[in-house]
Motif scaffolding. Structure first.
Motif, mmCIF file in Angstrom:
data_model
loop_
_atom_site.group_PDB
_atom_site.id
_atom_site.type_symbol
_atom_site.label_atom_id
_atom_site.label_comp_id
_atom_site.label_asym_id
_atom_site.label_seq_id
_atom_site.Cartn_x
_atom_site.Cartn_y
_atom_site.Cartn_z
ATOM 1 N N GLY A 48 0.822 -1.200 0.000
ATOM 2 C CA GLY A 48 0.000 0.000 0.000
ATOM 3 C C GLY A 48 0.861 1.257 0.000
ATOM 4 O O GLY A 48 0.534 2.260 -0.632
ATOM 5 N N THR A 49 1.975 1.198 0.728
ATOM 6 C CA THR A 49 2.891 2.326 0.783
ATOM 7 C C THR A 49 3.390 2.685 -0.610
ATOM 8 O O THR A 49 3.320 3.841 -1.047
ATOM 9 C CB THR A 49 4.112 1.975 1.676
ATOM 10 O OG1 THR A 49 3.644 1.733 2.999
ATOM 11 C CG2 THR A 49 5.152 3.058 1.670
ATOM 12 N N ASP A 99 -7.254 7.073 -1.383
ATOM 13 C CA ASP A 99 -6.400 5.997 -0.876
ATOM 14 C C ASP A 99 -7.311 4.970 -0.213
ATOM 15 O O ASP A 99 -7.766 5.150 0.911
ATOM 16 C CB ASP A 99 -5.368 6.546 0.115
ATOM 17 C CG ASP A 99 -4.446 5.441 0.628
ATOM 18 O OD1 ASP A 99 -4.761 4.254 0.407
ATOM 19 O OD2 ASP A 99 -3.424 5.765 1.264
ATOM 20 N N LYS A 149 -3.829 -4.093 0.780
ATOM 21 C CA LYS A 149 -4.333 -4.918 1.890
ATOM 22 C C LYS A 149 -5.270 -6.053 1.463
ATOM 23 O O LYS A 149 -4.805 -7.080 1.005
ATOM 24 C CB LYS A 149 -5.013 -4.018 2.922
ATOM 25 C CG LYS A 149 -3.983 -3.228 3.750
ATOM 26 C CD LYS A 149 -4.600 -2.634 4.986
ATOM 27 C CE LYS A 149 -3.675 -1.695 5.721
ATOM 28 N NZ LYS A 149 -2.917 -2.300 6.799
HETATM 29 C C1 LIG Z 1 -4.874 4.219 3.940
HETATM 30 C C2 LIG Z 1 -3.570 3.492 3.914
HETATM 31 N N1 LIG Z 1 -2.711 3.745 2.916
HETATM 32 C C3 LIG Z 1 -1.528 3.108 2.835
HETATM 33 C C4 LIG Z 1 -1.152 2.192 3.791
HETATM 34 C C5 LIG Z 1 0.173 1.499 3.683
HETATM 35 O O1 LIG Z 1 -0.016 0.183 3.276
HETATM 36 P P1 LIG Z 1 1.118 -0.916 3.526
HETATM 37 O O2 LIG Z 1 1.266 -1.045 5.004
HETATM 38 O O3 LIG Z 1 0.593 -2.152 2.858
HETATM 39 O O4 LIG Z 1 2.360 -0.431 2.901
HETATM 40 C C6 LIG Z 1 -2.016 1.905 4.852
HETATM 41 C C7 LIG Z 1 -1.617 0.945 5.888
HETATM 42 O O5 LIG Z 1 -2.210 0.776 6.903
HETATM 43 C C8 LIG Z 1 -3.261 2.574 4.912
HETATM 44 O O6 LIG Z 1 -4.115 2.326 5.917
#
Ligand SMILES: Cc1ncc(COP(=O)(O)O)c(C=O)c1O
Length: 466
Positions: A127-128, A263, A292
């Motif tokens: 997600g990042t 997001d 996720k």
């Molecule tokens: C809204 C949102 N964006 C991005 C992320 C980052 O995702 P990841 O932890 O899979 O890198 C998260 C993680 O909790 C999130 O809640």
């Protein structure tokens, strides 16, 4: 049922990591700090195995899983069909970039987007990375320098997403210089609203700030590429924005010629009782970020959907690390979406969300420590407030979460005075209700007797702190 946590086996594993893992000693410090205030050490567990709605710790204690791998196991723990699909993809392809599942999944994904205009998909691992990719894409497409994000939002732990995220000012300390392209706007929380404003007035203020204050006093509108928003500010405390707010952002983006990035890493793929959180607001974003749930909880898969002219041909907007869109990740997502369709998973999630909402409806009026009950589908949160002067809101939340864990329910209490819950979308109704019964008993206990743990700064989810 009452556990004494950590049990001896969990404790032994936990102690192994004290000297080698990041933050290995943080738990010890938090426990000592808690003890110095006359409180208990925070409860903790190490997961030994997981199946369906449950996890078991190394000492054999069973827990109803409301933590859900930080909201990544939409079909419960270790779903056998997804594991099998991933296994087959591993056996057949190993790892290569050029495999057929990449196009097959992209077709499926654009078919379930909130609008057919989101017709292209670009893969990332996490997600990042997906959120960073969306931001990069917006800057390159618009050929502008700034992104607007919101207070308390969370978009990831990469350097870019750390800059865009805004838990609190301390979080970005020593990195201030990197945040040159980010403008933070106020988010319309439903609690602690300043200057005696009503919720509606505060929403209006936040929209005014976005539309006028930023462009009049920070940078002209034509310097700004996009606004990034979570349609349910999850990690920040499960705050659910109003329709007026999200629709207001869309209107302002249109007026100022900004892109709107939703997001949906946490709110997406069914978490809120619809496929995408943004669908609660009758709004179409220009870019959507997914992660996720998409992986079925088994193998990482994330990415960005966008309109053709944004993602179709933009040579500057490079994306995709080596493991973006692996065969196994795509296989996990394909099988997950197949099961969603076959088993009407979103309908089930919506029904469970209503059941949970009804079960929690009286808590705010019944218990003085409950600040607010917030929910959208199975994005569930209860915020807490201290009633005694010497206690802090955060300790109350952490104590409720601690009591829940000691009585067999695993939930999240992170950096907000909120206990957050992300049950699997296919959880059995009886398990959901049992977990909420245990939660209410925990609330009643802390409401009567006060905080029992007092660790601060917080450990991630009150666990090991690794
Ligand atoms: C809204 C949102 N964006 C991005 C992320 C980052 O995702 P990841 O932890 O899979 O890198 C998260 C993680 O909790 C999130 O809640």
């Amino acid at each position: 049922m009452s556990y004494s946590l950590p049990g001896p086996k969990s404790k032994a594993i936990f102690e192994r990591g004290l000297s080698t893992l990041r933050h290995g000693s943080r738990y010890t410090k938090a426990a000592a700090q808690s003890a110095a205030k006359g409180y208990l050490p925070p409860a903790q567990i190490i997961v030994d195995r997981a199946a369906g709605d449950f996890i078991w710790d190394s000492d054999g204690n069973r827990f109803i899983d409301f933590q859900n791998g930080w909201a990544t196991n939409p079909l419960g723990n270790c779903h056998p069909e997804i594991i099998e699909a991933v296994h087959q993809a591993h056996q057949r392809y190993g790892y290569h970039w050029e495999h057929p599942l990449r196009a097959e999944l992209a077709e499926k994904l654009v078919g379930i987007m909130p609008d057919s205009s989101l017709s292209r998909f670009s893969y990332e691992v996490s997600g990042t990375e997906a959120a960073e990719s969306a931001i990069h894409l917006a800057l390159c497409h618009k050929q502008r320098r700034y992104i607007i994000s919101f207070t308390s939002c969370f978009h990831g732990e990469g350097l870019g997403t750390k800059m865009v995220s805004a838990y609190n000012s301390d979080n970005n300390k020593f990195m201030e210089g990197w945040a040159g392209g980010v403008i933070k706007a106020p988010y319309p929380y439903s609690e602690n609203i300043p200057a005696g404003m009503t919720q509606e007035q505060y929403v209006e203020y936040c929209l005014w700030y976005l539309e006028n204050h930023i462009t009049d006093f920070i940078t002209p509108a034509d310097n700004i590429a996009a606004v990034i928003i979570e349609p349910g500010l999850a990690e920040g405390g499960n705050w659910i924005p109003s329709k007026d707010f999200i629709q207001g952002i869309r209107r302002i983006c249109n007026n100022h010629d900004w892109l709107m990035i939703a997001d949906e890493v946490l709110t997406g793929v069914g978490r809120t009782g619809k496929m995408w959180g943004i669908q609660h607001y009758d709004v179409t974003p220009d870019i959507l970020v997914a992660g996720k749930n998409l992986s079925g909880g088994i193998e990482p898969c994330a990415g960005v959907a966008a309109r053709d002219e944004i993602l179709g041909d933009n040579p500057r907007a490079t994306a995709g690390s080596t493991f973006a869109g692996t065969p196994a990740g795509c296989a996990a997502a394909l099988k997950t979406l197949e099961i969603y369709q076959r088993d009407n998973i979103i309908d089930h999630a919506e029904k469970l969300g209503t059941i949970a909402q009804q079960r929690m409806a009286n808590w705010q009026s019944q218990y003085g420590i409950v600040g607010e009950v917030r929910s959208l589908g199975l994005l569930l949160g209860v915020s807490f407030k201290a009633e005694k002067a010497q206690e802090e809101d955060f300790y109350i939340a952490r104590s409720v979460r601690n009591h829940m864990l000691n009585h067999g329910v695993w939930a999240i209490c992170d950096s907000e005075p909120t206990v957050r819950m992300y049950p699997a979308l296919n959880m059995a109704e009886a398990n959901l209700l049992e977990g909420l019964d245990i939660m209410e008993a925990a609330i009643a206990e802390i409401d009567n007797n006060g905080a029992t743990v007092g660790d601060y700064p917080p450990l991630p989810s009150g666990n090991t702190g690794f």
